[in-house]
Structure formats: structure tokens, C-alpha cells
Motif scaffolding. Structure first.
Motif, PDB file in Angstrom:
ATOM      1  N   UNK A  18     -35.792  14.883 -15.634  1.00 43.45           N
ATOM      2  CA  UNK A  18     -34.956  14.578 -14.582  1.00 43.45           C
ATOM      3  C   UNK A  18     -34.072  13.569 -14.810  1.00 43.45           C
ATOM      4  N   UNK A  19     -33.947  11.963 -15.418  1.00 46.62           N
ATOM      5  CA  UNK A  19     -33.811  10.998 -15.854  1.00 46.62           C
ATOM      6  C   UNK A  19     -32.688  11.550 -16.558  1.00 46.62           C
ATOM      7  N   UNK A  35     -25.084  10.029 -22.694  1.00 51.83           N
ATOM      8  CA  UNK A  35     -26.484   9.905 -22.400  1.00 51.83           C
ATOM      9  C   UNK A  35     -27.073  10.399 -22.426  1.00 51.83           C
ATOM     10  N   UNK A  36     -27.922  10.121 -22.807  1.00 48.82           N
ATOM     11  CA  UNK A  36     -29.359  10.924 -23.211  1.00 48.82           C
ATOM     12  C   UNK A  36     -30.172  11.476 -22.558  1.00 48.82           C
ATOM     13  N   UNK A  37     -30.235  12.087 -21.869  1.00 44.55           N
ATOM     14  CA  UNK A  37     -31.814  13.584 -20.402  1.00 44.55           C
ATOM     15  C   UNK A  37     -32.027  13.546 -20.847  1.00 44.55           C
ATOM     16  N   UNK A  38     -33.356  14.194 -20.039  1.00 45.60           N
ATOM     17  CA  UNK A  38     -34.369  14.877 -20.448  1.00 45.60           C
ATOM     18  C   UNK A  38     -34.874  15.896 -19.249  1.00 45.60           C
ATOM     19  N   UNK A  55     -15.711  10.220 -14.234  1.00 42.95           N
ATOM     20  CA  UNK A  55     -16.946   9.954 -13.896  1.00 42.95           C
ATOM     21  C   UNK A  55     -17.976  10.003 -15.169  1.00 42.95           C
ATOM     22  N   UNK A  56     -18.868   8.767 -14.695  1.00 46.63           N
ATOM     23  CA  UNK A  56     -20.588   9.112 -15.352  1.00 46.63           C
ATOM     24  C   UNK A  56     -20.952   9.926 -15.519  1.00 46.63           C
ATOM     25  N   UNK A  57     -21.484  10.521 -15.996  1.00 52.07           N
ATOM     26  CA  UNK A  57     -22.231  12.399 -15.823  1.00 52.07           C
ATOM     27  C   UNK A  57     -24.363  11.456 -16.191  1.00 52.07           C
ATOM     28  N   UNK A  58     -23.959  10.350 -16.718  1.00 50.77           N
ATOM     29  CA  UNK A  58     -25.480  10.069 -16.579  1.00 50.77           C
ATOM     30  C   UNK A  58     -25.627   9.279 -15.400  1.00 50.77           C
ATOM     31  N   UNK A  59     -24.931   9.919 -13.805  1.00 51.21           N
ATOM     32  CA  UNK A  59     -25.280   9.441 -12.487  1.00 51.21           C
ATOM     33  C   UNK A  59     -25.233  10.780 -11.824  1.00 51.21           C
ATOM     34  N   UNK A  60     -24.821  11.964 -12.312  1.00 50.50           N
ATOM     35  CA  UNK A  60     -25.042  13.221 -12.165  1.00 50.50           C
ATOM     36  C   UNK A  60     -26.271  13.511 -11.986  1.00 50.50           C
ATOM     37  N   UNK A  61     -25.888  15.161 -11.644  1.00 48.71           N
ATOM     38  CA  UNK A  61     -28.143  15.856 -11.128  1.00 48.71           C
ATOM     39  C   UNK A  61     -28.347  16.550 -11.926  1.00 48.71           C
ATOM     40  N   UNK A  66     -28.488  21.830 -16.476  1.00 44.93           N
ATOM     41  CA  UNK A  66     -27.556  21.630 -16.626  1.00 44.93           C
ATOM     42  C   UNK A  66     -26.932  20.683 -15.881  1.00 44.93           C
ATOM     43  N   UNK A  67     -26.332  20.133 -16.209  1.00 39.48           N
ATOM     44  CA  UNK A  67     -25.605  18.100 -15.834  1.00 39.48           C
ATOM     45  C   UNK A  67     -24.347  18.335 -14.692  1.00 39.48           C
ATOM     46  N   UNK A  68     -24.846  18.025 -13.371  1.00 38.97           N
ATOM     47  CA  UNK A  68     -23.998  18.091 -12.219  1.00 38.97           C
ATOM     48  C   UNK A  68     -23.107  17.256 -11.724  1.00 38.97           C
TER      49      UNK A  68
END
Ligand code: FES
Length: 116
Positions: A18-19, A35-38, A55-61, A66-68
Motif C-alpha cells: 500500500x506504500x 512513482x512505484x506503488x506496491x 498533484x503528486x500521485x505518490x501522495x495519493x491513496x 487504483x491510486x486516488x
């Protein structure tokens, strides 16, 4: 940039479920930070800048694959970058990311294969 070589960006164990970790453009050589998501055991990579208003998707949820976006809550598929919720109307750019011998390898500009 399809002839780009993979970049060893970090140890897979250093990114929790989730990070996200954002790799600066000066490291990737790409036009944007990536941004790399796990998500569970799967890793995905997207341009960090939201295609709506930057905005930075890396700071999303991260939720349900999906990334919000943290600014206006558009959502993007981690796997394909496809936008699934307004107000954004353009998809996010995806990149290839693989895990080899416990290391996360990012190839900017190359299409993803199946999740790493
Ligand atoms: S900046 Fe991402 S949805 Fe507006």
C-alpha cells in the motif's frame, strides 16, 4: 526510450504493501518523476504527476488496484494508468517495473508486462 535499460531503484522489502516511493526525474532520466506503488506482492509504476492539475500521485491513496489523486480524487488503474473517475480525463503514463532477486527494477518509457 524503448532501448532504456532497467534502473535498480530500491529493495522490494523496503516498500510496504500500500506504500509508494517516488523516483526523481534526475534519477530516471524521464520527463517526470516516476512513482512505484506496491499493492500486495505486485509493483506498478506511473508518472508521478497527475494528468489533471499536477498533484503528486505518490501522495495519493492506494485502494482496490487504483491510486486516488490527493487533490481532486480522480482515480487511475495502477496496472494500465486508465482514469476511472473524474475530474481527470487523461490517463496516467505507466512504466515497466519488475522485481529481480529482491530488487525493484524500473524501466522508464517501456510498457508494463504483467505485474512484477
Ligand atoms: S490534480 Fe489530480 S485529480 Fe486534479
Amino acid at each position: 526510450m524503448s532501448d532504456q535499460q532497467p534502473i535498480d531503484v530500491f529493495a522490494a522489502a523496503d516498500l510496504g504493501d500500500g506504500d509508494a516511493k517516488t523516483i526523481p526525474a534526475k534519477v530516471t532520466g524521464w520527463s517526470d518523476a516516476i512513482t512505484v506503488f506496491r499493492d500486495g506482492d505486485d509493483f506498478y509504476a506511473l508518472d508521478d504527476t497527475c494528468p489533471h492539475e499536477k498533484a503528486s500521485l505518490g501522495e495519493g491513496w492506494l485502494e482496490n488496484g487504483e491510486i486516488e489523486c490527493p487533490l481532486h480524487q480522480s482515480r487511475f488503474s495502477l496496472k494500465t494508468g486508465v482514469v476511472t473517475c473524474l475530474p481527470a480525463t487523461r490517463n496516467a503514463r505507466t512504466h515497466r517495473v519488475e522485481v529481480v532477486d529482491g530488487r525493484v527494477l524500473l524501466t522508464p518509457g517501456l510498457a508494463p508486462t504483467d505485474a512484477a
